[in-house]
Design a protein around this motif. Structure first.
Motif, PDB file in Angstrom:
ATOM      1  N   ASP A  64       0.821  -1.221   0.000  1.00 20.01           N
ATOM      2  CA  ASP A  64       0.000   0.000   0.000  1.00 20.01           C
ATOM      3  C   ASP A  64       0.853   1.270   0.000  1.00 20.01           C
ATOM      4  OD1 ASP A  64      -2.382  -1.510   0.052  1.00 20.01           O
ATOM      5  OD2 ASP A  64      -2.222  -1.731   2.240  1.00 20.01           O
ATOM      6  N   GLY A  65       1.915   1.246  -0.779  1.00 22.16           N
ATOM      7  CA  GLY A  65       2.763   2.433  -0.934  1.00 22.16           C
ATOM      8  C   GLY A  65       3.769   2.666   0.164  1.00 22.16           C
ATOM      9  N   HIS A  66       3.868   1.758   1.140  1.00 25.90           N
ATOM     10  CA  HIS A  66       4.827   1.907   2.234  1.00 25.90           C
ATOM     11  C   HIS A  66       5.680   0.657   2.351  1.00 25.90           C
ATOM     12  CE1 HIS A  66       3.058   5.621   3.637  1.00 25.90           C
ATOM     13  NE2 HIS A  66       1.866   5.062   3.528  1.00 25.90           N
ATOM     14  N   TRP A  67       6.907   0.835   2.845  1.00 25.81           N
ATOM     15  CA  TRP A  67       7.835  -0.270   3.012  1.00 25.81           C
ATOM     16  C   TRP A  67       7.717  -0.853   4.410  1.00 25.81           C
ATOM     17  CZ3 TRP A  67      10.281  -2.691  -0.735  1.00 25.81           C
ATOM     18  CH2 TRP A  67      10.443  -2.024  -1.956  1.00 25.81           C
ATOM     19  N   GLU A  75       7.166  -4.719  10.532  1.00 24.23           N
ATOM     20  CA  GLU A  75       7.173  -3.363  11.077  1.00 24.23           C
ATOM     21  C   GLU A  75       7.490  -2.380   9.960  1.00 24.23           C
ATOM     22  OE1 GLU A  75      11.103  -2.202  13.193  1.00 24.23           O
ATOM     23  OE2 GLU A  75      10.770  -4.305  13.707  1.00 24.23           O
ATOM     24  N   ARG A  76       6.943  -1.164  10.096  1.00 21.35           N
ATOM     25  CA  ARG A  76       7.160  -0.134   9.078  1.00 21.35           C
ATOM     26  C   ARG A  76       8.638   0.204   8.995  1.00 21.35           C
ATOM     27  NH1 ARG A  76       3.596   3.996   7.394  1.00 21.35           N
ATOM     28  NH2 ARG A  76       5.409   4.772   6.303  1.00 21.35           N
ATOM     29  N   ALA A  77       9.095   0.362   7.778  1.00 21.99           N
ATOM     30  CA  ALA A  77      10.472   0.780   7.530  1.00 21.99           C
ATOM     31  C   ALA A  77      10.452   2.252   7.126  1.00 21.99           C
ATOM     32  CB  ALA A  77      11.074  -0.072   6.422  1.00 21.99           C
ATOM     33  N   ILE A  78      11.612   2.843   7.050  1.00 26.41           N
ATOM     34  CA  ILE A  78      11.721   4.242   6.643  1.00 26.41           C
ATOM     35  C   ILE A  78      11.610   4.280   5.119  1.00 26.41           C
ATOM     36  CG2 ILE A  78      13.167   6.300   6.675  1.00 26.41           C
ATOM     37  CD1 ILE A  78      14.496   5.094   9.212  1.00 26.41           C
ATOM     38  N   ASP A  79      10.475   4.788   4.630  1.00 26.95           N
ATOM     39  CA  ASP A  79      10.196   4.772   3.190  1.00 26.95           C
ATOM     40  C   ASP A  79      11.306   5.414   2.366  1.00 26.95           C
ATOM     41  OD1 ASP A  79       7.786   3.404   3.464  1.00 26.95           O
ATOM     42  OD2 ASP A  79       6.618   5.245   3.644  1.00 26.95           O
ATOM     43  N   GLY A  80      11.836   6.546   2.824  1.00 26.92           N
ATOM     44  CA  GLY A  80      12.880   7.245   2.072  1.00 26.92           C
ATOM     45  C   GLY A  80      14.136   6.416   1.896  1.00 26.92           C
ATOM     46  N   ARG A  81      14.518   5.693   2.941  1.00 34.51           N
ATOM     47  CA  ARG A  81      15.713   4.850   2.853  1.00 34.51           C
ATOM     48  C   ARG A  81      15.512   3.702   1.878  1.00 34.51           C
ATOM     49  NH1 ARG A  81      18.787   5.522   7.589  1.00 34.51           N
ATOM     50  NH2 ARG A  81      19.085   7.772   7.686  1.00 34.51           N
ATOM     51  N   PRO A 155      19.110   0.495   6.143  1.00 32.30           N
ATOM     52  CA  PRO A 155      17.992   1.425   6.272  1.00 32.30           C
ATOM     53  C   PRO A 155      17.711   1.796   7.719  1.00 32.30           C
ATOM     54  CG  PRO A 155      17.421  -0.366   4.806  1.00 32.30           C
ATOM     55  CD  PRO A 155      18.706  -0.738   5.472  1.00 32.30           C
ATOM     56  N   ALA A 156      18.283   1.037   8.671  1.00 34.52           N
ATOM     57  CA  ALA A 156      18.034   1.308  10.086  1.00 34.52           C
ATOM     58  C   ALA A 156      18.943   2.408  10.639  1.00 34.52           C
ATOM     59  CB  ALA A 156      18.244   0.030  10.884  1.00 34.52           C
ATOM     60  N   LEU A 157      20.017   2.763   9.910  1.00 30.64           N
ATOM     61  CA  LEU A 157      20.953   3.762  10.418  1.00 30.64           C
ATOM     62  C   LEU A 157      20.382   5.161  10.324  1.00 30.64           C
ATOM     63  CD1 LEU A 157      24.294   2.493   8.861  1.00 30.64           C
ATOM     64  CD2 LEU A 157      23.479   2.155  11.187  1.00 30.64           C
ATOM     65  N   LYS A 158      20.627   5.946  11.331  1.00 26.61           N
ATOM     66  CA  LYS A 158      20.196   7.354  11.323  1.00 26.61           C
ATOM     67  C   LYS A 158      21.328   8.194  10.754  1.00 26.61           C
ATOM     68  CE  LYS A 158      16.518   7.163  14.274  1.00 26.61           C
ATOM     69  NZ  LYS A 158      15.240   7.276  13.734  1.00 26.61           N
ATOM     70  N   THR A 159      20.976   9.207   9.977  1.00 27.97           N
ATOM     71  CA  THR A 159      21.964  10.148   9.472  1.00 27.97           C
ATOM     72  C   THR A 159      21.454  11.556   9.702  1.00 27.97           C
ATOM     73  OG1 THR A 159      20.991  10.139   7.267  1.00 27.97           O
ATOM     74  CG2 THR A 159      22.784   8.587   7.654  1.00 27.97           C
ATOM     75  N   THR A 160      22.357  12.499   9.636  1.00 29.83           N
ATOM     76  CA  THR A 160      21.990  13.898   9.807  1.00 29.83           C
ATOM     77  C   THR A 160      21.764  14.513   8.444  1.00 29.83           C
ATOM     78  OG1 THR A 160      23.318  14.008  11.799  1.00 29.83           O
ATOM     79  CG2 THR A 160      22.725  16.092  10.777  1.00 29.83           C
ATOM     80  N   GLU A 161      20.650  15.153   8.257  1.00 32.38           N
ATOM     81  CA  GLU A 161      20.337  15.822   6.998  1.00 32.38           C
ATOM     82  C   GLU A 161      21.136  17.124   6.932  1.00 32.38           C
ATOM     83  OE1 GLU A 161      18.973  16.213   3.360  1.00 32.38           O
ATOM     84  OE2 GLU A 161      18.303  14.556   4.608  1.00 32.38           O
ATOM     85  N   LEU A 162      21.916  17.305   5.882  1.00 34.96           N
ATOM     86  CA  LEU A 162      22.769  18.476   5.755  1.00 34.96           C
ATOM     87  C   LEU A 162      22.134  19.584   4.950  1.00 34.96           C
ATOM     88  CD1 LEU A 162      26.150  16.654   5.109  1.00 34.96           C
ATOM     89  CD2 LEU A 162      25.304  17.589   7.270  1.00 34.96           C
ATOM     90  N   HIS A 163      20.989  19.362   4.385  1.00 39.06           N
ATOM     91  CA  HIS A 163      20.341  20.379   3.538  1.00 39.06           C
ATOM     92  C   HIS A 163      19.164  20.993   4.245  1.00 39.06           C
ATOM     93  CE1 HIS A 163      22.643  18.905   0.089  1.00 39.06           C
ATOM     94  NE2 HIS A 163      22.455  17.745   0.642  1.00 39.06           N
TER      95      HIS A 163
END
Length: 163
Positions: A64-67, A75-81, A155-163
Motif C-alpha cells: 500500500d505504498g509503504h515499506w 514493522e514499518r520501515a523508513i520509506d525514504g531509505r 535502512p536502520a541507520l540514522k543520518t543527519t540531513e545536511l540540507h
C-alpha cells in the motif's frame, strides 16, 4: 558533360560513404551505452533484500505504498531509505566489463561487501575503485562501475540531513 557526371558520381559516393560511416558510429555508440544497473523501474520494485557484510539479511516488502520489514513481526520501515535502495536499479553505469576480466577477491567480491536484491535480481557490491569515487558491482556475468552514491547502507541507520 562527361566530367560533370563523373564529379557528381564521386560526390555521391563520398556522401554515401559518410552516411554509412555515421550510421556505423551511431550503432556502435548505442551498443556501447553503459545504461543502468538493472532494467527495472525503481518505483515498481516491491521486494528488497539487503545483506551487509557481518549483518543478518534484511527483507522488505512494499505494501500500500509503504515499506515494511518482513523479518519476524512486520514493522514499518523508513520509506525514504528503501526508496534510495530501490533507486539503485536506475544507477547510471560508468562502464561495464565481463566478470572474467577480474579476480573477485581483488575487487572485494569474494565475498561481496553487500548484496542488494531488487525484485529477485541480485547486485553484489565490492570495493571502491582506485580510479575514482566508484564501486565495483557484479550483475550476473558482468561487472559495473557505479558512483559511490549507490553503496547500500542499512535502512536502520540514522543520518543527519545536511540540507
Amino acid at each position: 558533360m562527361k566530367r560533370a557526371t563523373r564529379q557528381r558520381l564521386i560526390l555521391l559516393l563520398v556522401v554515401v560513404a559518410l552516411l554509412v560511416l555515421a550510421g556505423w558510429q551511431l550503432r556502435r555508440d548505442a551498443q556501447g551505452e553503459p545504461g543502468t544497473l538493472l532494467a527495472l523501474d525503481p518505483h515498481s520494485i516491491s521486494h528488497i533484500t539487503l545483506t551487509l557484510s557481518g549483518s543478518p539479511t534484511m527483507h522488505y516488502e512494499k505494501r500500500d505504498g509503504h515499506w515494511w520489514r518482513t523479518d519476524g513481526t512486520p514493522e514499518r520501515a523508513i520509506d525514504g531509505r528503501l526508496a534510495e535502495l530501490a533507486d539503485t536499479a536506475a544507477a547510471r553505469v560508468l562502464s561495464w566489463r565481463p566478470a572474467s576480466d577480474f579476480d573477485p577477491a581483488k575487487i572485494g567480491l569474494a565475498p561481496p561487501q553487500a548484496i542488494l536484491t531488487l525484485d529477485g535480481q541480485p547486485l553484489e557490491f565490492g570495493e571502491s575503485s582506485v580510479t575514482g569515487p566508484q564501486h565495483f558491482v557484479r550483475v550476473g556475468q558482468r561487472i559495473a562501475l557505479v558512483s559511490l552514491r549507490y553503496t547500500p547502507r542499512s535502512p536502520a541507520l540514522k543520518t543527519t540531513e545536511l540540507h
